[in-house]
Design an enzyme around this catalytic site. Structure first.
Site: not given
Ligand code: 5RP
Length: 223
Positions: A97, A103
């Site tokens: 994302g 994060e």
């Molecule tokens: C965003 C992330 C999310 O935690 C990762 O992409 C998982 O996403 P989802 O819960 O939609 O499967 O690292 O940068």
């Protein structure tokens, strides 16, 4: 059970790690969205949340959960976030994302990292999911050439600008047998802001939603 139901089950299971009266960290993504929705019913138990993205901040605020600045919050009790891949050592690939840098910061500032995901995210070897790398825009081509030298195939995530104003390279073709070493190696490339490998700061608990229930893996027991 659908994938969304599995994500929701893992997200709801994370509520038991809430520390009353404290501030928690909240990540980004569809699994975290289920967590934020569930957190709304417990908002009186917490002081507020530090969020890893503008999208999560908006969702928290809409539900009446106070969003705090990390610089004012001090050490966070827990950090709850999803993952794109996880291994049995609770090392992760994140950044699907594009929120990986914030994060990483929020995870680093938290006492416990609770990762929530559906069971399809658990893999033997990290790397099938293209590894996101956040890069200063002017360094994009230079870093891409360096990543090729490391054996990867970087692809610019065109049209995506991170919350920090940077770009993302998604690196495929990697079989990551030593996540700690690769995290360090890519992190040292000039122009790289952060790499979506969470090995130095892996999760402490991994909650995996599945048809049979929520499986809980803990750092000590699985390493
Ligand atoms: C965003 C992330 C999310 O935690 C990762 O992409 C998982 O996403 P989802 O819960 O939609 O499967 O690292 O940068």
């Amino acid at each position: 059970m659908t994938q969304d139901e599995a994500k929701r089950a893992a997200a709801e299971a994370a509520l038991k790690y809430l520390v009353p009266g404290e501030v928690l960290g909240v990540g980004t993504g569809s699994t975290v969205n289920f967590f934020i929705d569930a957190l709304a019913a417990r908002k009186r138990d917490i002081r507020g949340a530090v969020s890893s993205s503008n999208a999560s901040s908006e969702r928290l605020q809409k539900l009446g959960i106070p969003v705090l600045d990390l610089n004012d919050a001090g050490t966070l009790s827990i950090y709850v976030d999803g993952a794109d891949e996880a291994n049995a050592q609770l090392q992760l690939i994140k950044g699907g994302g594009a929120a990986l840098t914030r994060e990483k910061i929020v995870a680093a500032a938290s006492r416990q990292f609770i990762c929530i995901a559906d069971e399809s995210k658990l893999v033997e070897v990290l790397g099938k999911f293209p590894l996101p790398v956040e890069v200063i825009p002017m360094a994009r081509s230079y870093v891409a050439r360096e990543l090729v030298q490391l054996g990867g195939q970087p692809k610019w995530r065109e049209g995506v600008v991170t919350d920090n104003g940077n770009v993302i390279l998604d690196v495929s073709g990697l079989q990551i047998f030593d996540p700690l070493q690769l995290e360090e190696q890519i992190g040292l490339l000039t122009g790289v802001v952060s790499v979506g490998l969470f090995a130095r700061r892996a999760a402490d608990v991994l909650l995996l939603g599945a048809a049979s229930g929520v499986r809980e893996l803990k750092a000590g027991s699985s390493r």
